[in-house]
Structure formats: structure tokens, C-alpha cells
Design a protein around this motif. Structure first.
Motif, PDB file in Angstrom:
ATOM      1  N   CYS A 122      -3.523  35.322  39.468  1.00 13.04           N
ATOM      2  CA  CYS A 122      -4.360  34.848  38.358  1.00 13.04           C
ATOM      3  C   CYS A 122      -4.356  33.326  38.233  1.00 13.04           C
ATOM      4  O   CYS A 122      -5.164  32.749  37.509  1.00 13.04           O
ATOM      5  CB  CYS A 122      -3.871  35.455  37.050  1.00 13.04           C
ATOM      6  SG  CYS A 122      -2.173  34.964  36.654  1.00 13.04           S
ATOM      7  N   CYS A 133       3.312  34.039  36.235  1.00 13.68           N
ATOM      8  CA  CYS A 133       3.343  35.109  37.242  1.00 13.68           C
ATOM      9  C   CYS A 133       4.067  34.644  38.504  1.00 13.68           C
ATOM     10  O   CYS A 133       4.808  35.405  39.126  1.00 13.68           O
ATOM     11  CB  CYS A 133       1.931  35.580  37.572  1.00 13.68           C
ATOM     12  SG  CYS A 133       1.209  36.551  36.237  1.00 13.68           S
ATOM     13  N   CYS A 179      -4.818  40.193  39.267  1.00 15.24           N
ATOM     14  CA  CYS A 179      -3.526  39.618  39.648  1.00 15.24           C
ATOM     15  C   CYS A 179      -2.521  40.762  39.826  1.00 15.24           C
ATOM     16  O   CYS A 179      -2.458  41.653  38.979  1.00 15.24           O
ATOM     17  CB  CYS A 179      -3.044  38.657  38.557  1.00 15.24           C
ATOM     18  SG  CYS A 179      -1.364  38.048  38.782  1.00 15.24           S
ATOM     19  N   CYS A 204       0.203  40.457  36.536  1.00 12.37           N
ATOM     20  CA  CYS A 204      -0.185  40.657  35.131  1.00 12.37           C
ATOM     21  C   CYS A 204      -1.450  41.494  34.951  1.00 12.37           C
ATOM     22  O   CYS A 204      -1.751  41.913  33.836  1.00 12.37           O
ATOM     23  CB  CYS A 204      -0.351  39.303  34.451  1.00 12.37           C
ATOM     24  SG  CYS A 204      -1.751  38.356  35.098  1.00 12.37           S
TER      25      CYS A 204
HETATM   26 ZN    ZN Z   1      -0.999  36.915  36.783  1.00 15.16          ZN
END
Ligand code: ZN
Length: 476
Positions: A428, A433, A459, A462
Motif C-alpha cells: 500500500c 506495513c 496490500c 493491511c
Molecule cells: Zn499496507
């Protein structure tokens, strides 16, 4: 048997890759340990490889207008402090000089960990007008970074490298130079070192301290670990503002310059060992092999054998060739040729001589080829090319076979249960992350490749909309 012993002393790479690597470095006579912790002696066999790396790379640099220069190895603390991100990035690992002779210095000097600040200080005095641009300099030198854990070539407190530093009128010109030099590295690594690379950009977390953008060429080692093989940075005008490097443009206004830096180190030798080596030792690509051909006479005391071996060597004067006429056994000489990774050995004995032929033996595949003595020079040129190309192809196949895709977190976790290679996954763009991946899987982003794929729209961590596909891996 001495020859058996030479080989038996290398640990098998499947058993313990780390120990195999160290064994090869020592047994192939590339390095020895020194009394200075974390520093190594690069022995002649290792240094000769570095000299060829320098030669090939330097020629490529100069073809793009680079000139070499040399700046001091000491950086006054006040100079290092000028760019905030840069000093934060390097302060934990610099070595300091506090005394000159017996006198304490009024300001301590660090031993260069990299020379952006010195080049900035120099360029500030050199650049006044647009006519002074661009500045495109490189230096070959050593740098010092006080690493805690060290390994031959891969990580040592002092290491050799080249560092290019350039200054340009515009951001676009700096960007062009940054990418140009990345392409120079990729071309060198693929064509001369036979190491295939992934070209891409580092994430903000992994980029160089003080850079706007860092580009990298990432290679995959035999054990599935990644190795950052060279980097190229675009600094924009960040350093120029910190150091006050301005030029008068055609518009008679003052402008800040835009800068780049780019480097490749002796780590490249470590990459070569870990991409091409095998359980008998080094395999050196012909283009950077200090000795490309060794001629080994069999029963060399028999009449005419040694003479024939020397004649063959003379006929190969277009290559880097030597005759091993020491009184050790042929078996020992073969094992040594294999350990040192000499691309081709020529075997010539009394029976061969009678038949007017000899045997060429490839280091990479161990294939033996009978060849008429008169045809050796022509055959050798073809064979060395073939070996160079085959080594690249094998490494490329290994890279492809060890690059995986993860479409979700479960697949990502599964892929990194063991270190098998690169994993491509969608991201993302969030630092959170990226940090999570490091924490949970002990994996870092290697690069955002220039060649993007869309594996999914989410992603892997997430589940939010993905911005980029990233290569992830465990790195040296
Ligand atoms: Zn992410």
C-alpha cells in the motif's frame, strides 16, 4: 593425498552455506584475517579480481564523461553535521580521530564513511556559474564504517569502493545521471560478472540518508538471500541547500545545484562467490578472471611435454594464461584450479602430445573437450565466451526459479518460512506495513522494481488498496 585434502576442507554449501562461503574465501586465497578486528587482508588472488572490476567499471564510467579525483579521508565533525538526515544515518558507525600526534584536536575528524559532505564542500568552491556545470567526478578509495558483525567482502570495517558524486543545473539532469549510472552498474554486473539483477527504487525506509530517491540493483545469492549490489542516489537540492552550493544561471539568478552519488564496493566479489561458486570452490566469470586459462602438463618430466605446454600457453597470449610447472601432482593442480575458479584448464600429457591434441576442461560444467593443439587459440576464444554466457544463463534461471509471488498474508508467511529467494507482493506504500513485515517475518523490502506487475489490488499486509509491487527478501 594433498589434492584430496584441499577439497575436503571446504564445507558443503548445502550443509552450511555460511561456513562454505568463509572456507572458499580462505582456501581460494582471496583474503586472510588481520589483527585489526573486522578488517581483512585482501590477498593477491582477491585483489587481482578487484583490479579487473575496477578496470571494466572505470572504462564504462569514462565513456559517460566521468573523471576521477581524490578527496581527503578525514571529515571535520562540523562538516558532517551540516545535513541532518545524513549525519543521523551515519553517526552510529563512524570512527573518530581525536588526536594529531600527542595533541588533542580542537575539532575531531571522522574517517570518511562516504564522501558526500567533502564533495559538497569542494563543489561549493568550484561552482559559481552554469558554465561550471555539470561536475561529474568519481573516486576510488576505501571507507570506514564501524560494523559490529563482519564477514569477508560482505561487511568489513574498512572496505574498498568507488563513489561518484555529481552536480547538475536541474533536478531532471540529476535524475538522468542517477538512472544512467544504475544502468551502468546493471550492465557491468550482468555482462562482466554474469550476475543478473533486479533494477528498482528503494522505499523511503530503505533509501540512503539524505537522498530524495535511491535506486538499486539487487542480486540473488545461491542460498536465496538478496544482496544489494550497487546503489545510485538523487539528492535533489537538499545537500546544496545545507552547504550553500549555488550557481548563477543564464537568467542571472542564483540557483541551487542538484546532486547525485553512486557506488559499488568489494561486496561485488562476495556476490560473485555466492552466485557462481560450488562445492569445489570459486567459479570466476572469464571476463574478470585474473587467470583465464591454466595449462597443466601431465608427466611433465617426459620428453617434450613441458615444452608443448609452454607452446600452448604462448599461442594463448591473447588471454590471461599461465603454465603450472610446479612439481606438485596433477591431481593437486586440478583441485587448485577448481578451488580458484580458473575458467579453463588445458591438460597435456605424452599420449596427447603424440596425437597432436590436448584436453580443455571447463571449470563451470567440468566438461572435457578434446582439441587439436593447433586449434586451441580459436577454440579457447569460443569457449570463454560460452562459459561467460552459460554462467549468466544459469544464474538467471536460478533467479527466476527462486522468485515467488504472494497474493495475501498467508502466502507471504508461507514463502518466508524458509529463505528461498525473492517474494513479489503488493504494497500500500505505508511505512507501518513495511515495519510490520520486518518485525513479523524478518524480511526487508529490496526494491520497487521498474518492471511492475499487478498481482492483486490489495496490500498483502493491511488489505488496503495497493500502490506498488515490491520485491521482498532476506538480505546480506
Ligand atoms: Zn499496507
Amino acid at each position: 593425498m594433498a589434492d584430496k585434502k584441499l577439497v575436503a576442507e571446504i564445507t558443503s554449501m548445502d550443509e552450511d552455506f555460511t561456513q562454505w562461503y568463509t572456507d572458499v574465501c580462505i582456501k581460494a586465497d582471496l583474503v586472510s584475517y588481520s589483527n585489526i578486528k573486522g578488517c581483512m587482508v585482501i590477498k593477491p588472488a582477491g585483489y587481482a579480481i578487484w583490479e579487473l572490476i575496477q578496470k571494466h567499471l572505470d572504462a564504462r564510467f569514462k565513456a559517460t564523461g566521468v573523471q576521477n579525483a581524490y578527496l581527503p579521508m578525514f571529515i571535520p565533525e562540523s562538516l558532517l553535521q551540516k545535513e541532518k538526515d545524513h549525519v543521523e544515518g551515519f553517526a552510529p558507525e563512524v570512527a573518530w580521530v581525536t588526536h594529531g600526534g600527542l595533541e588533542p584536536l580542537t575539532e575531531r575528524y571522522c574517517v570518511r564513511p562516504t564522501s558526500e559532505t567533502l564533495f559538497c564542500d569542494y563543489y561549493k568552491g568550484e561552482i559559481h556559474s552554469y558554465k561550471d556545470l555539470p561536475q561529474v567526478l568519481n573516486q576510488w578509495c576505501s571507507v570506514v564504517r564501524w560494523e559490529k558483525e563482519t564477514r569477508p567482502f560482505l561487511r568489513s570495517r574498512e572496505f574498498l569502493w568507488q563513489e561518484g558524486h555529481t552536480a547538475h543545473a536541474t533536478f531532471e539532469e540529476a535524475e538522468e545521471r542517477t538512472q544512467q549510472m544504475l544502468n551502468v552498474y546493471a550492465d557491468f554486473l550482468e555482462n562482466d560478472m554474469a550476475i543478473p539483477v533486479i533494477k528498482g527504487q528503494k522505499t523511503d525506509k530503505e533509501k540512503f540518508a539524505g537522498a530524495e530517491a535511491t535506486y538499486t540493483v539487487e542480486a540473488l545469492m545461491h542460498d536465496g538471500r538478496a544482496l544489494q549490489s550497487a546503489t545510485s542516489h538523487n539528492f535533489g537540492d537538499g545537500f546544496a541547500k545545507a552547504f550553500g552550493i549555488q550557481y548563477a544561471g543564464k537568467d542571472n539568478q542564483l540557483h541551487y545545484v542538484n546532486q547525485t552519488s553512486w557506488g559499488l564496493t568489494t561486496r561485488t566479489i562476495g556476490a560473485m562467490i555466492m552466485v557462481h561458486g560450488d562445492n569445489s570452490g570459486l567459479v570466476v566469470p572469464p571476463k574478470i578472471a585474473p587467470i583465464q586459462v591454466v595449462v597443466i602438463p601431465i608427466q611433465q618430466k617426459k620428453e617434450g611435454v613441458l615444452e608443448a605446454a609452454n607452446k600452448i600457453a604462448e599461442s594463448l597470449s591473447a588471454f590471461r594464461v599461465k603454465v603450472d610447472e610446479t612439481d606438485r601432482t596433477p591431481g593437486f593442480k586440478f583441485a587448485e584450479q577448481e578451488m580458484r575458479g580458473i575458467p579453463v584448464r588445458v591438460e597435456i600429457g605424452p599420449k596427447d602430445l603424440e596425437a597432436g591434441k590436448c584436453v580443455l576442461c571447463r571449470r563451470d560444467t567440468r566438461e572435457k573437450i578434446e582439441c587439436a593443439i593447433a586449434d586451441v587459440p580459436t577454440k579457447m576464444a569460443e569457449l570463454l565466451d560460452q562459459i561467460q554466457n552459460d554462467m549468466f544463463d544459469r544464474a538467471k534461471k536460478h533467479l527466476q526459479a527462486h522468485t515467488f509471488e504472494a497474493h495475501n498474508k498467508e502466502e507471504f508467511a508461507e514463502a518466508f518460512k524458509e529463505t528461498k529467494g525473492f517474494v513479489k507482493a503488493m504494497w500500500c506504500g505505508c511505512r507501518e506495513c513495511e515495519d510490520k513485515i520486518k518485525e513479523e517475518f524478518n524480511v526487508t523490502s529490496r526494491c520497487i522494481p521498474f518492471e511492475q506487475d499487478t498481482l492483486s489490488d490489495k496490500c498483502v499486509i493491511c488489505g488496503k488498496p495497493a500502490k506498488k509491487m515490491v520485491y521482498w527478501g532476506r538480505a546480506y
